[in-house]
Design an enzyme around this catalytic site. Sequence first.
Site, PDB file in Angstrom:
ATOM      1  N   ALA A  55      40.669  33.462  41.457  1.00  0.00           N
ATOM      2  CA  ALA A  55      41.095  33.650  42.854  1.00  0.00           C
ATOM      3  C   ALA A  55      42.138  34.769  42.930  1.00  0.00           C
ATOM      4  O   ALA A  55      41.786  35.943  43.011  1.00  0.00           O
ATOM      5  CB  ALA A  55      41.612  32.339  43.406  1.00  0.00           C
ATOM      6  N   ARG A  56      43.396  34.404  42.881  1.00  0.00           N
ATOM      7  CA  ARG A  56      44.476  35.379  42.834  1.00  0.00           C
ATOM      8  C   ARG A  56      45.506  34.893  41.827  1.00  0.00           C
ATOM      9  O   ARG A  56      45.785  33.686  41.733  1.00  0.00           O
ATOM     10  CB  ARG A  56      45.125  35.546  44.220  1.00  0.00           C
ATOM     11  CG  ARG A  56      44.330  36.399  45.185  1.00  0.00           C
ATOM     12  CD  ARG A  56      44.286  37.868  44.753  1.00  0.00           C
ATOM     13  NE  ARG A  56      43.546  38.722  45.677  1.00  0.00           N
ATOM     14  CZ  ARG A  56      42.288  39.118  45.497  1.00  0.00           C
ATOM     15  NH1 ARG A  56      41.591  38.720  44.428  1.00  0.00           N
ATOM     16  NH2 ARG A  56      41.715  39.938  46.363  1.00  0.00           N
TER      17      ARG A  56
ATOM     18  N   GLU B 184      49.283  42.104  38.109  1.00  0.00           N
ATOM     19  CA  GLU B 184      48.274  42.985  37.517  1.00  0.00           C
ATOM     20  C   GLU B 184      48.711  44.446  37.574  1.00  0.00           C
ATOM     21  O   GLU B 184      49.285  44.845  38.594  1.00  0.00           O
ATOM     22  CB  GLU B 184      46.943  42.817  38.261  1.00  0.00           C
ATOM     23  CG  GLU B 184      46.376  41.431  38.071  1.00  0.00           C
ATOM     24  CD  GLU B 184      45.089  41.197  38.861  1.00  0.00           C
ATOM     25  OE1 GLU B 184      44.478  42.158  39.352  1.00  0.00           O
ATOM     26  OE2 GLU B 184      44.706  40.027  38.977  1.00  0.00           O
TER      27      GLU B 184
ATOM     28  N   HIS C  63      40.320  41.249  35.788  1.00  0.00           N
ATOM     29  CA  HIS C  63      39.886  41.148  37.200  1.00  0.00           C
ATOM     30  C   HIS C  63      38.449  41.686  37.371  1.00  0.00           C
ATOM     31  O   HIS C  63      38.198  42.614  38.130  1.00  0.00           O
ATOM     32  CB  HIS C  63      40.877  41.894  38.116  1.00  0.00           C
ATOM     33  CG  HIS C  63      40.857  41.393  39.533  1.00  0.00           C
ATOM     34  ND1 HIS C  63      41.979  41.335  40.335  1.00  0.00           N
ATOM     35  CD2 HIS C  63      39.843  40.927  40.300  1.00  0.00           C
ATOM     36  CE1 HIS C  63      41.654  40.874  41.531  1.00  0.00           C
ATOM     37  NE2 HIS C  63      40.351  40.617  41.530  1.00  0.00           N
TER      38      HIS C  63
HETATM   39  C1  DGY Z   1      38.121  40.566  45.979  1.00  0.00           C
HETATM   40  O1  DGY Z   1      37.200  41.098  46.604  1.00  0.00           O
HETATM   41  O2  DGY Z   1      38.944  39.834  46.516  1.00  0.00           O
HETATM   42  C2  DGY Z   1      38.221  40.887  44.534  1.00  0.00           C
HETATM   43  O3  DGY Z   1      39.152  40.086  43.894  1.00  0.00           O
HETATM   44  C3  DGY Z   1      38.595  42.343  44.379  1.00  0.00           C
HETATM   45  O4  DGY Z   1      39.615  42.585  45.267  1.00  0.00           O
END
Ligand code: DGY
Length: 324
Positions: free
Chosen positions: A242-243, A272, A290
Site C-alpha cells: 500500500a504505502r 522511499e 515499489h
Molecule cells: C500507485 O499507483 O499508487 C502506485 O503505488 C505508484 O504510485
Amino acid sequence: MAKPKVLLTRKWPADAEAKANELFDVTLNEDDHKMSVEELQDAMRNYDAVCPTVSDFIINSQILDIEERRCRIVSNFGVGFNNIDTEAAKAAGVVVTNTPEVLTHCTADIAMALLLSVSRRVGEGERLVRDKKWDGWCPTHMLATKVTGKKLGFIGFGRIAQAVAHKAHHGFDMDISFYDPYPPVDDVIKQYNATKLDTVEDVLKKSDFVTLHCPGGGSNTNLMNKERLSLMQPHAFLINTARGDVVDEVALVEALKKGVIAGAGLDVFAKEPTVTEALLSMENVVLLPHLGSATTETRVDMGLRSLANVKAFFDGEEPKDRVA
Ligand code: DGY
C-alpha cells in the site's frame, strides 16, 4: 484552438509519451530527474495540466498557490494520490485525478509474490545459490511455512485487495477475512467467501498472513505500530503493497528481531528510496523497490488513463477519475 500545454513530471513508457505528444503540447522529462519544488512551481505557472507521480515532492499549497497559476488540473500517474494535498487543490480550485483499475492485477500479483517469497524463503534461497553456499538437498534444509489453506487477513478491502483475495482464495484455497470502514457489498464479499471483521485488531489476531491495502497518510500513518504488531501471531507474516508510512518501520524491525512476527514482505517504505538500514540484513524480510504496478502493460495504461482524464477536462467533460 491551441492544444493544452501539459507537463509529465517523470519519464513515462514510450507508448504513453507518444499518446501525450499526439494529444497535447507536451513537455517530457527526458532525463527523468526528480523535479525541484521550484520546477514544480514553474510548472504551475506555465502549463495547463501537470501529471505528477508518487516520487515527486508533494503538490501542496506552496506549489499550488503560486501567483499567476495557469494549471487547472493535476492528473496523477498512480492510483494512490498521497503525493497531492487534495485539500489545498480544492481550496485553489485545481482538479485532481488518479489512475484506478488499470494497476489492480499487477499490484495484486506483487502482493502474492511477496507473500509466497517471504513464507517460502525465496529470497534467502536465491541468495544461497548465488553465493555458492548451497551444499545439496536434504529433508531438513530451509524448511519454511506452507501457504495453501492458511488464513489471510486484509486491512482495507478495495479493488487491489479483492484481486489479491481472488488469487489467494481461488488459487491457494486461503481463508479470507478483512476489515474495511467502507466494506464492499455482500455479493462481492461472497465471491471470496470472505469474513467481514469489525476492527483492524480482529484481523491481526486471527490471521497467518496480514496484507495492507489502505491509503497512506492521515490517520493511517503508523497504523501498524508496536501495539498492533504485537497482536499478530508469532508465526504470522506482514505484507505491504500500500504505502510505506502505514507501517512504523522502527517497530517492525523490533518485532522481527524479537520474533513477535515471523517475517515481512515490503514493496513500499516510509521514506522511499531510503530503506530502514536494519531491514537490509534481515533474512526474514523480502524487500522490493515499489514494483506493484511495474509492468510495461500497466505503466502504459496508467499513462493513457492519466491523459484521458486531462483530455476529458479540456473537452469540457467531468474527468472519469476525479478525486478532488
Ligand atoms: C500507485 O499507483 O499508487 C502506485 O503505488 C505508484 O504510485
